[in-house]
Structure formats: C-alpha cells, structure tokens
Design a protein around this motif. Structure first.
Motif, short mmCIF file in Angstrom:
data_model
loop_
_atom_site.label_atom_id
_atom_site.label_comp_id
_atom_site.label_asym_id
_atom_site.label_seq_id
_atom_site.Cartn_x
_atom_site.Cartn_y
_atom_site.Cartn_z
N MET A 1 -27.18 -30.47 -45.45
CA MET A 1 -26.57 -30.98 -45.44
C MET A 1 -26.10 -30.13 -43.40
SD MET A 1 -25.14 -33.22 -46.93
CE MET A 1 -23.42 -33.62 -47.51
N THR A 2 -25.73 -30.87 -42.84
CA THR A 2 -25.21 -29.95 -41.61
C THR A 2 -23.91 -30.07 -40.92
OG1 THR A 2 -27.76 -31.04 -40.56
CG2 THR A 2 -25.79 -30.16 -39.06
N PRO A 3 -23.69 -28.48 -40.74
CA PRO A 3 -22.82 -28.95 -40.48
C PRO A 3 -22.15 -29.13 -38.86
CG PRO A 3 -23.20 -26.87 -40.62
CD PRO A 3 -24.26 -27.42 -40.54
N SER A 4 -20.75 -30.24 -39.63
CA SER A 4 -20.45 -31.59 -38.09
C SER A 4 -19.08 -31.26 -38.10
CB SER A 4 -21.71 -32.75 -38.32
OG SER A 4 -22.64 -32.53 -38.84
N ASP A 24 -21.58 -34.84 -21.84
CA ASP A 24 -22.16 -33.71 -20.45
C ASP A 24 -21.31 -32.71 -21.13
OD1 ASP A 24 -22.98 -35.43 -18.86
OD2 ASP A 24 -20.98 -35.09 -17.42
N GLN A 25 -20.02 -32.48 -22.59
CA GLN A 25 -19.71 -31.91 -22.84
C GLN A 25 -20.23 -30.76 -23.60
OE1 GLN A 25 -16.84 -29.98 -21.62
NE2 GLN A 25 -16.83 -31.30 -19.82
N ALA A 26 -20.68 -32.00 -24.97
CA ALA A 26 -21.42 -31.80 -26.19
C ALA A 26 -22.78 -31.45 -25.43
CB ALA A 26 -21.94 -33.39 -26.97
N LYS A 27 -23.72 -31.69 -24.70
CA LYS A 27 -24.85 -31.37 -23.90
C LYS A 27 -24.59 -29.99 -23.67
CE LYS A 27 -28.38 -33.07 -23.28
NZ LYS A 27 -29.01 -33.13 -23.77
N SER A 28 -23.81 -29.53 -22.59
CA SER A 28 -23.17 -27.93 -22.23
C SER A 28 -22.93 -27.21 -23.25
CB SER A 28 -21.96 -28.68 -21.23
OG SER A 28 -20.95 -28.01 -21.71
N LEU A 29 -22.57 -27.72 -24.27
CA LEU A 29 -22.22 -26.63 -25.75
C LEU A 29 -23.33 -26.25 -26.72
CD1 LEU A 29 -18.60 -27.97 -26.24
CD2 LEU A 29 -19.48 -25.49 -25.43
N GLY A 30 -24.45 -27.70 -26.10
CA GLY A 30 -25.65 -27.71 -26.64
C GLY A 30 -25.48 -27.30 -27.99
N LEU A 31 -24.56 -28.96 -28.34
CA LEU A 31 -24.54 -29.85 -29.38
C LEU A 31 -25.66 -31.10 -29.23
CD1 LEU A 31 -20.97 -29.66 -29.16
CD2 LEU A 31 -22.21 -28.48 -31.16
N THR A 32 -25.80 -31.10 -31.33
CA THR A 32 -26.53 -32.65 -31.27
C THR A 32 -25.51 -33.44 -31.77
OG1 THR A 32 -27.29 -32.15 -33.09
CG2 THR A 32 -28.67 -31.44 -31.09
N GLY A 33 -25.77 -35.27 -31.70
CA GLY A 33 -24.98 -35.82 -32.52
C GLY A 33 -25.15 -37.05 -31.66
N TRP A 34 -23.59 -37.57 -31.49
CA TRP A 34 -23.70 -38.97 -30.83
C TRP A 34 -22.06 -39.37 -30.05
CZ3 TRP A 34 -20.62 -42.29 -33.87
CH2 TRP A 34 -20.83 -41.76 -35.20
N VAL A 35 -21.97 -39.97 -29.29
CA VAL A 35 -20.32 -40.76 -29.38
C VAL A 35 -21.01 -42.33 -29.24
CG1 VAL A 35 -21.16 -40.95 -26.45
CG2 VAL A 35 -18.88 -40.60 -28.05
N ARG A 36 -19.69 -42.65 -29.49
CA ARG A 36 -19.68 -44.42 -29.01
C ARG A 36 -18.35 -45.54 -29.26
NH1 ARG A 36 -21.45 -46.70 -35.51
NH2 ARG A 36 -19.80 -45.25 -36.12
N ILE A 45 -16.79 -39.56 -32.40
CA ILE A 45 -17.97 -38.88 -31.85
C ILE A 45 -17.86 -38.14 -33.27
CG2 ILE A 45 -17.53 -36.59 -30.57
CD1 ILE A 45 -15.40 -37.63 -29.22
N LEU A 46 -19.48 -38.00 -33.68
CA LEU A 46 -20.04 -36.95 -34.42
C LEU A 46 -21.26 -35.93 -33.61
CD1 LEU A 46 -20.68 -37.00 -37.25
CD2 LEU A 46 -22.73 -37.89 -37.12
N ALA A 47 -20.65 -34.80 -33.63
CA ALA A 47 -21.34 -33.24 -33.26
C ALA A 47 -21.55 -32.59 -34.57
CB ALA A 47 -20.01 -33.05 -32.56
N GLN A 48 -23.13 -32.50 -33.94
CA GLN A 48 -23.60 -30.86 -34.62
C GLN A 48 -23.87 -29.77 -34.03
OE1 GLN A 48 -27.01 -33.19 -36.38
NE2 GLN A 48 -25.35 -33.93 -38.38
N THR A 78 -17.52 -31.44 -40.63
CA THR A 78 -17.93 -31.80 -41.98
C THR A 78 -18.47 -32.09 -42.45
OG1 THR A 78 -17.54 -33.74 -43.31
CG2 THR A 78 -18.21 -33.82 -40.81
N ASP A 79 -19.53 -31.37 -43.25
CA ASP A 79 -21.03 -31.91 -43.76
C ASP A 79 -21.97 -33.11 -43.86
OD1 ASP A 79 -21.37 -28.27 -44.03
OD2 ASP A 79 -20.82 -29.12 -45.78
N HIS A 80 -22.42 -33.09 -42.47
CA HIS A 80 -23.08 -34.24 -42.72
C HIS A 80 -24.68 -34.80 -43.34
CE1 HIS A 80 -23.49 -38.68 -41.06
NE2 HIS A 80 -24.21 -38.81 -40.33
#
Length: 91
Positions: A1-4, A24-36, A45-48, A78-80
């Motif tokens: 499980m990954t904190p998300s 852009d915000q996610a990349k600048s914070l070093g996050l992974t995941g997606w937006v749709r 948004i799901l960011a990890q 959440t944990d994903h």
C-alpha cells in the motif's frame, strides 16, 4: 500500500488548463500519479509521494490555475494498492 492523496475538485476546472496546472504542481513537488477530467465537470487527482508533498498539493488545489474557479475540493489521504512511477494527465 502506498500513501496517496485522492482528490476531486469542483467548479470551473475543465477547459481552463487545470489538469496541466496540477501536473506542474505535482512534478514540482516530486509526486507521482495522475489527474483526469470526470464526466460531471470535476477533476479527479491521485497523487503519491512524501507526506509533506501531498499536504502541499492539497493546500494548493483550492487556488487552481489562473483561468479556473475552484468551488470546492474533496480530498483525503489514503493507502492505494498501486504505485505509480510518474505523474500523467489522463483523458
């Protein structure tokens, strides 16, 4: 499980470069995941990543892109069960 961070953003958030702004915000914070985009006009948004970075993204979401008008944000930690290796914009 990954904190998300799982968030749904409501308001004028489609057709106003909101997904690109989140990317852009996610990349600048070093996050992974997606937006749709969602059918009803919201954005999901799901960011990890590190807790501090997830908290920073959560704080920034009500601001939105310059052309957007965010009315509300439903966000929870959440944990994903899946781990992402990059952040991407989905359809």
């Amino acid at each position: 499980m990954t904190p998300s961070l799982h968030a749904t953003v409501y308001g004028k958030v489609q057709g106003v470069y909101f997904r690109a702004w989140v990317f852009d915000q996610a990349k600048s914070l070093g996050l992974t995941g997606w937006v749709r985009n969602l059918r009803e006009g919201a954005v999901e948004i799901l960011a990890q990543g590190p807790d501090e970075a997830l908290a920073a993204l959560k704080e920034r979401l009500p601001q939105g892109s310059p052309l957007s008008r965010v009315e509300s944000v439903d966000a929870r930690l959440t944990d994903h069960d899946k781990t992402y290796t990059e952040f991407e914009i989905r359809g």
